[in-house]
Design a protein around this motif. Structure first.
Motif, PDB file in Angstrom:
ATOM      1  N   ILE A 129      49.188  40.102  37.974  1.00  0.00           N
ATOM      2  CA  ILE A 129      49.606  38.916  37.200  1.00  0.00           C
ATOM      3  C   ILE A 129      48.948  38.867  35.816  1.00  0.00           C
ATOM      4  N   GLY A 130      48.288  39.951  35.441  1.00  0.00           N
ATOM      5  CA  GLY A 130      47.776  40.079  34.081  1.00  0.00           C
ATOM      6  C   GLY A 130      46.501  39.326  33.799  1.00  0.00           C
ATOM      7  N   ILE A 131      45.633  39.197  34.809  1.00  0.00           N
ATOM      8  CA  ILE A 131      44.345  38.522  34.629  1.00  0.00           C
ATOM      9  C   ILE A 131      43.262  39.570  34.440  1.00  0.00           C
ATOM     10  N   HIS A 132      42.546  39.486  33.331  1.00  0.00           N
ATOM     11  CA  HIS A 132      41.488  40.451  33.040  1.00  0.00           C
ATOM     12  C   HIS A 132      40.223  39.717  32.586  1.00  0.00           C
ATOM     13  N   ASP A 133      39.087  40.257  32.945  1.00  0.00           N
ATOM     14  CA  ASP A 133      37.788  39.763  32.503  1.00  0.00           C
ATOM     15  C   ASP A 133      37.594  38.267  32.799  1.00  0.00           C
ATOM     16  N   PRO A 134      37.840  37.820  34.040  1.00  0.00           N
ATOM     17  CA  PRO A 134      37.686  36.391  34.345  1.00  0.00           C
ATOM     18  C   PRO A 134      36.255  36.023  34.708  1.00  0.00           C
ATOM     19  N   VAL A 135      35.977  34.737  34.709  1.00  0.00           N
ATOM     20  CA  VAL A 135      34.824  34.204  35.424  1.00  0.00           C
ATOM     21  C   VAL A 135      35.288  33.960  36.857  1.00  0.00           C
ATOM     22  N   VAL A 136      34.490  34.350  37.831  1.00  0.00           N
ATOM     23  CA  VAL A 136      34.863  34.184  39.232  1.00  0.00           C
ATOM     24  C   VAL A 136      33.937  33.152  39.871  1.00  0.00           C
TER      25      VAL A 136
ATOM     26  N   ALA B 175      33.352  36.622  45.827  1.00  0.00           N
ATOM     27  CA  ALA B 175      33.064  36.643  44.393  1.00  0.00           C
ATOM     28  C   ALA B 175      32.053  37.737  44.063  1.00  0.00           C
ATOM     29  N   ILE B 176      31.007  37.842  44.877  1.00  0.00           N
ATOM     30  CA  ILE B 176      30.014  38.894  44.658  1.00  0.00           C
ATOM     31  C   ILE B 176      30.655  40.267  44.818  1.00  0.00           C
ATOM     32  N   ALA B 177      31.510  40.408  45.828  1.00  0.00           N
ATOM     33  CA  ALA B 177      32.204  41.687  46.028  1.00  0.00           C
ATOM     34  C   ALA B 177      33.065  42.031  44.818  1.00  0.00           C
ATOM     35  N   LEU B 178      33.676  41.025  44.209  1.00  0.00           N
ATOM     36  CA  LEU B 178      34.426  41.271  42.968  1.00  0.00           C
ATOM     37  C   LEU B 178      33.484  41.689  41.842  1.00  0.00           C
ATOM     38  N   GLY B 179      32.316  41.084  41.828  1.00  0.00           N
ATOM     39  CA  GLY B 179      31.359  41.386  40.778  1.00  0.00           C
ATOM     40  C   GLY B 179      30.820  42.800  40.811  1.00  0.00           C
TER      41      GLY B 179
END
Length: 313
Positions: A123-130, A140-144
């Motif tokens: 969906i075109g989301i880049h460099d977000p705050v999680v 969230a940590i796993a995404l980090g």
């Protein structure tokens, strides 16, 4: 027919009635609480999500806790507050709300993060705050720590980060047991969960009362569906092993991390947040007084300020 045969037949009929009743209850709950967002088919998994705010603004991704769903964040006001200056994307994690959870995968925090990376790219989301709350903090940590998906930073609320002795976690894991767990999920688990739900809600909001808006708007009947109870049981079973696995990552995480925890949390002790703050190279600790596990309701403005401090840095 002998007495034993009569008892067995009656028990079998009761089980069939419970299964049929719970399936019907699930369909009714979904009809009465339709999706509030969009659907995305990602890697064979149907995900339900909302996308609010300015599409050109910095993005914040919200991840709810175990047993919950998108409405947790909309009712708390976080979505509306964040959407004033951010694009806000909030998922029903696999198995919760209106998102599916294929049975042939083990849905660890890392597996969910890998799926969400694909969904966010789609969906075109880049460099977000999680931002992750409770079990969502582990995702969230796993995404980090994903090497192929950059993020701006993390906001972790009421999370569990270090393994401890938790008998309650194992007791809640029963519906995750193969075959037997399905039988429990489709028969007695929804009834037991319905009976204990009011007390569980009081506990997670304590020492504050359960907000009237939450009582009025949160779709509690979706929580009682067999498939969501099973998903919650699986996450209970994975909680301690996941925290044990992630400990090795904390000292090498380079992202800015904002940590929130209620000092009166009866579900996860605030020492978890304090110890994580000490283990991370870059973090700020916010212990919220007179707040429990639902710290997102206790001080949403402070959480929004923490998110914006990362997006504006």
């Amino acid at each position: 027919m002998t007495t034993v045969e009569t008892v067995l037949l009656a028990a079998a009929l009761l089980l069939v009635l419970l299964v049929v009743g719970n399936v019907g209850f699930s369909k009714l709950a979904e009809w009465r609480n339709p999706p509030i967002g969009k659907f995305l088919d990602c890697d064979g998994v149907v995900l339900h999500y909302i996308d609010r705010g300015d599409p050109a603004a910095p993005c914040v991704v919200l991840l709810h806790g175990n047993g919950s769903m998108i409405q947790d964040f909309t009712i708390s006001g976080l979505v509306d507050l964040l959407a004033r200056s951010n694009r806000v994307v909030c998922f029903d994690r696999p198995g919760f709300g209106h998102s599916r959870r294929p049975r042939l995968r083990i849905w660890t925090a890392a597996a969910q993060a890998a799926l969400l990376v694909k969904a966010l790219n789609q969906i075109g989301i880049h460099d977000p705050v999680v931002l992750g709350h409770s079990w969502g903090a582990l995702v969230a940590i796993a995404l980090g720590v994903q090497k192929d998906y950059p993020i701006r930073g993390l906001v972790l609320a009421s999370g569990y980060y270090f393994p401890t002795g938790r008998l309650d976690v194992w007791l809640m894991s029963g519906p995750a047991i193969p075959i037997l767990g399905d039988l429990v999920s489709y028969t007695v688990a929804p009834i037991i969960s319905w009976a204990v739900l009011p007390g569980a809600l009081r506990k997670i909001f304590a020492p504050r009362s359960v907000p009237q808006t939450f009582k009025n708007e949160f779709p509690a009947s979706l929580v009682l569906r067999p498939r969501q109870l099973r998903a919650a049981a699986e996450e209970s079973a994975l909680l301690i092993p996941t925290a044990a696995q992630f400990q090795a990552h904390y000292s090498i995480m380079s992202h800015q991390v904002q940590i929130f925890h209620g000092t009166e949390d009866e579900v996860i002790q605030f020492e978890q947040a304090r110890d994580l703050h000490q283990a991370l190279p870059r973090s700020d600790l916010h212990l919220v007084p007179d707040a429990g596990h639902m710290v997102t309701y206790a001080d949403p403005a402070a959480i929004v300020a923490a998110v914006n401090s990362i997006t504006n840095s």
